[in-house]
Structures are given as structure tokens and as C-alpha cells.
Design a protein around this motif. Structure first.
Motif, PDB file in Angstrom:
ATOM      1  N   ASP A 174      39.058  31.043  45.677  1.00 31.58           N
ATOM      2  CA  ASP A 174      38.140  32.188  45.656  1.00 31.58           C
ATOM      3  C   ASP A 174      36.675  31.744  45.548  1.00 31.58           C
ATOM      4  N   TYR A 175      36.436  30.574  44.944  1.00 31.26           N
ATOM      5  CA  TYR A 175      35.054  30.087  44.890  1.00 31.26           C
ATOM      6  C   TYR A 175      34.512  29.880  46.303  1.00 31.26           C
ATOM      7  N   TRP A 203      37.497  32.559  37.472  1.00 29.88           N
ATOM      8  CA  TRP A 203      38.582  31.930  38.232  1.00 29.88           C
ATOM      9  C   TRP A 203      38.886  30.525  37.715  1.00 29.88           C
ATOM     10  N   CYS A 257      43.005  38.629  41.061  1.00 27.94           N
ATOM     11  CA  CYS A 257      42.011  37.607  40.698  1.00 27.94           C
ATOM     12  C   CYS A 257      40.798  37.716  41.607  1.00 27.94           C
ATOM     13  N   GLY A 258      41.056  37.641  42.918  1.00 24.86           N
ATOM     14  CA  GLY A 258      39.972  37.575  43.879  1.00 24.86           C
ATOM     15  C   GLY A 258      39.138  38.843  43.919  1.00 24.86           C
ATOM     16  N   CYS A 307      40.065  27.046  42.303  1.00 24.63           N
ATOM     17  CA  CYS A 307      40.586  28.236  42.998  1.00 24.63           C
ATOM     18  C   CYS A 307      39.862  28.433  44.330  1.00 24.63           C
ATOM     19  N   CYS A 348      45.779  28.979  45.612  1.00 23.90           N
ATOM     20  CA  CYS A 348      45.864  29.332  44.192  1.00 23.90           C
ATOM     21  C   CYS A 348      46.417  28.087  43.517  1.00 23.90           C
TER      22      CYS A 348
END
Ligand code: TPP
Ligand code: SF4
Ligand code: MG
Lengths: 290, 576
Positions: free
Chosen positions: A21-22, A15, A50-51, A19, A199
Motif C-alpha cells: 500500500d505504500y 500499514w 487496510c488499504g 506493505c 501483503c
């Protein structure tokens, strides 16, 4: 006791730095540890985006499926082995676009599945097209004049279809998100946590700065009653200057629908012996035909 | 008198209960020791239109229907209009005397039997729809068929609805039989029970495949209604609670196959029954199972396409589609059983192959095979042969003894990797639809890619022996060899019998892997004529691609109606 080390994966996330998502990966790991769930007791089912690469970045059972399809896959797993903790994780394009139909049907079934949505309101992996949750007028490569559609309302949709645990989190409020995921994991039936995921590469106007200014916690609003379904449905659509996060709706604690299956009364399908039919069973089948 | 050799047809509008009468009467005939082939012929509508059910009866085994009709039970005048051309000298038409039978419909030599079917039904049963039962009573009377067999089926079928329902149905049978009495002498056809006949089953393809799959350990079925595939879903739904299976009617076919893949990933033997259009929606997920090496069974009962096509009709035109479906390349099995016995066998074996080779197993059926009833000995469904072989599935003990970290996609000589199910502490792993390395991590490395593609392909390199040899039927040497696949087996077999030495048959049950002995068998034939239910010659193309062989002639039919032996023989004269 499960520890964070148990969950440490071998791959480094791909990523973008910053981001959201971390934070989601971190929150999920910590919630699993807090709930004392071991990596082999759970499975994370993801779509494509992505996630959705998330299970590769931790140590856990994972099934990284097709774009839009993690939801039915997860239900198949739950029906086959309801001893497994089934956690579905996917993006907004995945679950609210390609897979929106599956989402509505899953909710009305009430399987004991925890669903976490990395809702960045954009298509990340295909480089920034508008998504089903983008606000109207979003200008991107496929909508050069601005999108014409109203955004999907996932929380209201889930409430409408009978979900009993509906929440929204934000990785910028990490402890709050850990707590929400923990509550969702404890819930006996279907539980949704939609997550406002910044994002930083393709949707900067809906990243940390935007949310930090607007977010408020439902838990801190004394007038809010999360057991009031109509109120929850209304509040779920509040958007703009003030954006609520927290538990929108907490209804009846109804156990997962898989437990209603006659065949599963003896335990998970995969734990029942798989043997040849016995004489009486064969005779029963023949009797139907003669 | 002509005994135990005739075709009975009952016809009327949709909603008149033709399917249950046909199947019920067929069962009664089988209980009497007779051999019956039964086939429903339905339009895709719920009321009105014209439907019929054909029962061909003999003392010898039957594999298809034929056109001459000897007894027509016409619940409406449309039935007479549609089938009068098939009526032969000495045959009889039973019709409802509330309708006029116009002179134009009366064919010389055909006996017309007016019976107040609806009036009797109303009088005795209180319901107009019971006219079908009255008509079956007329049939027993005309044919001199011992009414006890029909009565026993009625008792079994209606027992749950109570004595009153049973009695009124029996009353309808008796009233019908009585009404037939004045006409019985003119009618030359008779049905006589065979004394001490062994017990036999009256079974269609759906039931045979369902029983095979259940016997083979199928415990998870997901589907979406689509004729003629969904009868398998319905069969499982009706047996699920009793036999410990889960059968789900879900939101669409995409969901169905993805659920099945999830269930299979978790360790259940899983299947999706559908028809071509439903399978079209499952195409992407077929590749999901391919690249994640998940065992799933796909059953496609074909109907004529494209798109909605003819929902209740039959065709064999999805073979090349199934063979190539989904982007990319991965191994799959494709079977085309030709009979209820083969459907039963494929039904259980498919699940062993899926688990042994960790891939997709496809089974092609079609409306003719799925809905057509045959009469077989119970032993023909060989439950003793059933075995459950889960292939390289790791047991808990094996997982406990693991010394190195588990690699789900380990590269092996056979291409088959030891398979763990999620849930054990020593095997925590990820599967992905992305290309991946041995551990399941996403990989775009060119060398790894080649290795993994080869590994998956290798699984089937040694699997040719899993394809059943071609079925040969008829004399060893014949001037014409009829080549066929799937459901054409039955009609072609009957054609071979009637050609009495002039022709034999080669039937393909497996299409992928291509049966190893096929090329030699085809080369040895003096003259090959391929018989298939499609317009483009799909098996013909496959044979040419795999062997270079060109067939000498082809009989193709794609009007939605099944082959009959007489049709094949007639066309053979044109092509041979
Ligand atoms: C059937 C199919 N259509 C399209 C794609 C291409 N695709 C990959 S990811 C993606 C969108 C991702 O958006 P989202 O689900 O929101 O996830 P994000 O990348 O934003 O986390 C698309 C369209 C695909 N993989 N499969
Ligand atoms: S593109 Fe956006 S969603 Fe994808 S990794 Fe980068 S920041 Fe995250
Ligand atoms: Mg997104």
C-alpha cells in the motif's frame, strides 16, 4: 502547478513495513502531481480495509465509507459534482466480495471514475482470511481445508461489462504503475487499475518474490494488441508462471455517463442555483393534478 | 333523489385499467367541484385476480373511504361476488351482459344493470380493454352527471395519443351513457356539478411528498422499485429533466442510499424513497450518514411485513425499527405525516432539517397515505411557506476568509460544525465512518470518542421545537381521546366528526424528537384510546418509554387494509 508537498498528509500510515500500500500511495500521489491535479480538485473514496485508510495518509479530499460501498458513494459524488476528479480505492475483499454487485453495475454505467484496487488476494484488516481473488485451495482461518471457490476475475468481468480502460499494475514496478494511474486519470470514462498489492503479513506466498519472478509487461509483448477486446478478455485471465501487467484493454474513449443526464447539461448539480420553485413551475405541477 | 353523496367502486382483474379509470373519473368529479376521496386496492399481480378503485364523493371534504357502495362498476363477475355485501338498498350494479349474473348474487333492493361493456368497447374503440371507459360512461348516465367533465379529462389524458384515440374514448363514454338511460329512473343517486366551484386538486400522498421535496430543493433521488415507496422515485424520474434533478433507478437499495450519501456529501439535497424491505437494506448506511454527519432524507412508505409481507397493502409497523435502525447511537429525525398537506410540508422541511442538523431525516408514509387521493384547494400546498435553509454550510467567501485549518467535525456548543463541500482549496478534508477527531482523522482515543458522541447527540438536544405539536381535532373536552400517528389521521378524524362531541383526536406527526407538548396533552385527556395499524402497539410503547404514561385502550388492526371511521367507532364501543 501541483507539487508532491501539496499532497503531504499529517498522519503516518499504520500499514506494516513493506506493505504494498505504500507503493500505491506513492504512485497515486505522483500520478496526481504529474497530471497537475490539485488536492482540492479530487476526492478519494475508499471502502474499509487496510488499504482503504489511504486518504488519511495524504492531503486530499477523502471519504472513507463502508466495507463494500465506496463504488456507489463515488457515483453519487460524480453525479452531484462532475467537476471533481473521483478516484475510488479499495481492497479485493471490499470491491470484489462485499461490493461485487456494485462493481459490475458501475462498469456498465461508465461513469468518469478512476478505480484503483489494492488486490492483495487476502483480507488484511481482519487478519488474513482468504479473499474472493485468492486462488483455489487457500488455507486460512475460515478455510482450514482450503478454499473451494474459483477466484473472481475482475479484469475479465470489467471487460465483459463494457469497461473501456482496463489495466493491472504492481507497486514493485513503480514507474509503470504511476504511468498506468496517469493514463486512467486521463481517460474520459470509467477506468480500472487492478493492483497486485503484496501483503507481507498475511499473504507472503503472494508477495514480492512471487510476483518479481513471474511478471511481464504487456507493453513489451509485441504480439499483444490492447484494442482487441477478445484477446484482452483472454489475457486478463492468464495466471501462473507468467503474470501480465499493463493495459489489457483500451477501447473507445466514451465520455462519462453523467454527462448524458439532462439535468447536468447546465453544469454540475451542486453548482446550479438552489432556489424556490417559480410561479410557472408551481402552476405546471398544479396543472397535472386538476 | 340523493345528490352528491355516494361511493362508486370500479372493479375487475389486474390489467383492466382500473387505476387509470379510477384516477381519471376522480379528476372529472373534482373538476365538477365535488370532493372526492379515491383509493386503489390492488393485489400484487399483473394479470387476473381482483382489483378495485373506490371513489367516495361528497360536497364536504373527505379523509378516508367507507364501505357502503352505491354504484358498482363490475368489469367481471368476481367484482359482484366480492362487493355485493357492501351494496345498500337502492344501489346499482353495472355488469357486462356477456356474463350471466347468477340469482344467488342478486341482492333484493339492488338494481342490476346489464350492459354489453366489452362488445361496445370492441365495436367503438376496437379494443376490449376500453370496457372500463364504457363503464364510466354508464356511470355518468345513471348518475345524470354532465359528461363534459369526463370528456375534458379524456381529452387531456389522451391528447398525446392523437385525435383518433380521443374520439374512440369519447365514443365509449357516450355509448355507455346511452345504455344506462333505461335504468336511470329507478336509480336514486345523482351527481351534480357545483356551479362556480373553486379549482381544486386531486392528489395522493406520493405526489404531495414529491412536490414538497422538489420545492425543498431535493435534486438527487436514488432508489430501487418497491411498492409503495417507489412511486416517489417514479414521480421524480418523470419530473427530473424538467426541474433539473437527477433520479436514478440503481442496482439495489444499498447502492441507492450510498449514492445519496455521496451526492449529499458533494452538496446535493438527496433522498432515497423505499418501503420497509428496501429500508432494511439501507440500515448500515444510515449509520454512515449518522457518523459522517451527512444530510440525507429517507422516505419509507410502509407495507405489511415481515419480509415480502403484503406488497400492495398497508400497515404502520416500521416505526420502532426506523427509530432504532443501525448499530450505535446517533441523532435522527422521524416524522409521520398524516395527510397530503403534512406530506408536502414535511417534504420540503426534511431537507432543511437534514442540512441544519447534518444528519438523517426519516419520513414514514404507508400504502394508504401514498396511494390515497384527496381533494384539496391548491393553497393547501403552501408553496409560499417553503424556504431553503442550508444551515451551517460555508460559502466560498467564508472559506476564503478561513484563518485556521478547516475542521469538519469541530466541537461546538450546539454540536453542529461548519460544513464545507469538497472542492475548495481551503477545505481539504477526509470524512470517515470510523470514529474520528475534529479534523476527520481516525481516532480511538477514549476522551475524543466521548466528546464526538456527545457532540453528535447534542445537535438534537435543542431541536425539540422542530417537532410539530400534536394535531388536536374535535372538541377541547371529550370523554375519549383517540391517539394516533401517520396515516390514521384521516379515518380517526372522520370518526371524531361522527362521534359528534364524544371524542377528540391527538395526532403525532413527529416521533423523534418526541413532541414536547405531548405528555401534557395526553395527561389532560379523560380517557385515551390509541389507534394504530400494527399488532404490537408501537406508538403505545413509545409513549410509555418517553412519558411513563399507559393508554387506557387500544384499537389495533394489521390485516393490511386501512382503517375506516365506522370500524373505529365499532371497536371503540368494545374498548371504551
Ligand atoms: C459490513 C462489514 N462486514 C465486515 C467488516 C469487517 N472487515 C473489515 S475490513 C474487511 C476485509 C478487508 O479486506 P480487503 O477489502 O481485501 O482489504 P485489505 O484489508 O486486504 O486491504 C472486513 C471483512 C466490516 N467492516 N463491515
Ligand atoms: S496486513 Fe497486509 S495489507 Fe494490511 S497493512 Fe499489513 S501488509 Fe499491508
Ligand atoms: Mg485484501
Amino acid at each position: 502547478m501541483a507539487t508532491r508537498a501539496d499532497y503531504k498528509g499529517q498522519e503516518r500510515p499504520t500499514w506494516c513495513p513493506g506493505c504494498g500500500d505504500y507503493g500505491i500511495l506513492n504512485a497515486l500521489t505522483r500520478a496526481l502531481v504529474e497530471q497537475n491535479i490539485a488536492p482540492h480538485e479530487a476526492i478519494v473514496v475508499t471502502g474499509i480495509g487496510c488499504g482503504s485508510k489511504l486518504p488519511h495518509y495524504m492531503r486530499i479530499n477523502g471519504l472513507h465509507t463502508l466495507h463494500g460501498r465506496p463504488v456507489p458513494v463515488a457515483q453519487g459524488i460524480k453525479l452531484a459534482n462532475h467537476d471533481l476528479r473521483v478516484i475510488v480505492v479499495h481492497g479485493d475483499g471490499d470491491g470484489y466480495g462485499e461490493g461485487l454487485g456494485h462493481f459490475a453495475h458501475e462498469v456498465r454505467r461508465n461513469p468518469n471514475i478512476t478505480e484503483l484496487v489494492q488486490n492483495n488476494k487476502i483480507y488484511g484488516l481482519t487478519k488474513g482470511q482468504y479473499s474472493p481473488t485468492s486462488e483455489r485451495g487457500k488455507r486460512r482461518s475460515t478455510t482450514p481445508q482450503g478454499s473451494l471457490e474459483h477466484p473472481v476475475q475482475p479484469l475479465a468481468l470489467a471487460i465483459t461489462h463494457g469497461a473501456n480502460f482496463v489495466a493491472r499494475g504492481y507497486p514493485g514496478q513503480l514507474n509503470h504503475l504511476i504511468d498506468l494511474i496517469g493514463q486512467a486519470l486521463q481517460w474520459p470514462g470509467y477506468a480500472l487499475v487492478d493492483i497486485l498489492q503484496p501483503c507481507v503479513s498475511f499473504n507472503r506466498e503472494r508477495a514480492y518474490d512471487y510476483y518479481n519472478e513471474r511478471i511481464y509487461l504487456l507493453e513489451e509483448d509485441e504480439t499483444y494488441d490492447p484494442t482487441d477486446r477478445n484477446l484482452a478478455w483472454q489475457r486478463a485471465q492468464e495466471w501462473g508462471d507468467r503474470i501480465p501487467i499493463g493495459v489489457f484493454y483500451r477501447g473507445e474513449r466514451v465520455a462519462g455517463y453523467e454527462l448524458l443526464e439532462p439535468a447536468l447539461q447546465k453544469g454540475p448539480l451542486v453548482k446550479q442555483p438552489l432556489s424556490r420553485l417559480n410561479e410557472a413551475q408551481i402552476a405546471g405541477l398544479f396543472d397535472e393534478l386538476s | 333523489m340523493i345528490e352528491n353523496n355516494l361511493t362508486i367502486r370500479i372493479g375487475g382483474e389486474a390489467g383492466m385499467g382500473l387505476e387509470s379509470s379510477g384516477a381519471g373519473f376522480g379528476k372529472a368529479l373534482v373538476r365538477a367541484g365535488l370532493q372526492v376521496f379515491g383509493l386503489p386496492d390492488f393485489y400484487s399481480r399483473i394479470r387476473g385476480g381482483h382489483n378495485f378503485f373506490t371513489l367516495r364523493v361528497s360536497e364536504k371534504p373527505l379523509y378516508a373511504i367507507e364501505n357502503p357502495v352505491h354504484l358498482l362498476l363490475a368489469l367481471d363477475m368476481e367484482t359482484v361476488r366480492r362487493h355485493i355485501d357492501d351494496m345498500v338498498e337502492g344501489s346499482a350494479v353495472v355488469y357486462d351482459s356477456k356474463d350471466e349474473a347468477p340469482d344467488a348474487l342478486r341482492k333484493p333492493g339492488v338494481i342490476f344493470v346489464p350492459v354489453p361493456l366489452t362488445e361496445l368497447a370492441r365495436e367503438i374503440g376496437g379494443l376490449d380493454v376500453m370496457r372500463n371507459t364504457v363503464a364510466l360512461g354508464v356511470a355518468t348516465g345513471l348518475l345524470g352527471f354532465d359528461p363534459r367533465y369526463v370528456e375534458s379529462v379524456i381529452r387531456d389524458n389522451f391528447a398525446k395519443k392523437g385525435d383518433a384515440v380521443v374520439e374512440s374514448n369519447l365514443g365509449c363514454i357516450h355509448a355507455g351513457a346511452e345504455a344506462a338511460a333505461p335504468y336511470q329512473e329507478q336509480f336514486v343517486y345523482r351527481l351534480a356539478a357545483i356551479p362556480d366551484a373553486p379549482r381544486r386538486l386531486f392528489i395522493n400522498g406520493t405526489q404531495a411528498f414529491g412536490m414538497g421535496a422538489l420545492a425543498g430543493g431535493c435534486r438527487f433521488v436514488a432508489g430501487y422499485p418497491m411498492t409503495p415507496g417507489s412511486p416517489v422515485l417514479i414521480w421524480f424520474a418523470q419530473h427530473a429533466a424538467k426541474y433539473g434533478a437527477v433520479a436514478k433507478h440503481v442496482e439495489d437499495e444499498i447502492s441507492a442510499i450510498n449514492m445519496a450519501i455521496g451526492a449529499a456529501h458533494a452538496g446535493a439535497r438527496a433522498m432515497v424513497p423505499t418501503s420497509g424491505g428496501g429500508y432494511a437494506l439501507m440500515v448500515e448506511a444510515t449509520g454512515f450518514a449518522g457518523i459522517t454527519e451527512t444530510p440525507v432524507v429517507i422516505y419509507n412508505a410502509q407495507r405489511p411485513g415481515p419480509a415480502t409481507g403484503m406488497p400492495t397493502r398497508t400497515e404502520q409497523a416500521d416505526m420502532l425499527f426506523m427509530l432504532h435502525a443501525s448499530q450505535g447511537e446517533f441523532p435522527r429525525f422521524l416524522f409521520a405525516p398524516g395527510s397530503v398537506e403534512e406530506l408536502f410540508h414535511t417534504g420540503w422541511n426534511a431537507f432543511n432539517l437534514a442540512e441544519r442538523y447534518q444528519t438523517v431525516v426519516m419520513v414514514l408514509s404507508d400504502q394508504f397515505l401514498a396511494d390515497g387521493f384527496r381533494t384539496i384547494a391548491p393553497e393547501a400546498l403552501d408553496f409560499d411557506a417553503v424556504e431553503i435553509d442550508r444551515g451551517a454550510l460555508l460559502t466560498d467567501e467564508a472559506l476564503e476568509a478561513l484563518e485556521t485549518p478547516y475542521r469538519r467535525f469541530q466541537v461546538t456548543e450546539s454540536g453542529i460544525s461548519p460544513r464545507a463541500l469538497p472542492g475548495h482549496p481551503n477545505a481539504v478534508w477526509v470524512a470517515t465512518t470510523n470514529e474520528h477527531d475534529e479534523r476527520g482523522a481516525i481516532s480511538e482515543d477514549p476522551q475524543n470518542r466521548t466528546i464526538q458522541v456527545d457532540k453528535r447527540a447534542r445537535k438534537l438536544h435543542g431541536a425539540e421545537h422542530e417537532a410539530p405539536a400534536l394535531t388536536r381535532y374535535g372538541p377541547d373536552e371529550a370523554s375519549v381521546t383517540l391517539v394516533c400517528w401517520g396515516s390514521s389521521y384521516g379515518p380517526v378524524r372522520e370518526a371524531v366528526d361522527r362521534l359528534d362531541g364524544a371524542a377528540n383526536m391527538l395526532h403525532f406527526n413527529a416521533l423523534e424528537p418526541f413532541p414536547p407538548g405531548a405528555e401534557d396533552a395526553l395527561r389532560q385527556a379523560q380517557k385515551t384510546v390509541i389507534v394504530e395499524m400494527n399488532a404490537t402497539g408501537q406508538l403505545e410503547q413509545l409513549i410509555r418509554v418517553r412519558t411513563g404514561l399507559v393508554m387506557d385502550g387500544a384499537i389495533r388492526k394489521y390485516d393490511g387494509r386501512p382503517f375506516r371511521a365506522a370500524y373505529i367507532i365499532e371497536k371503540l364501543e368494545e374498548v371504551a
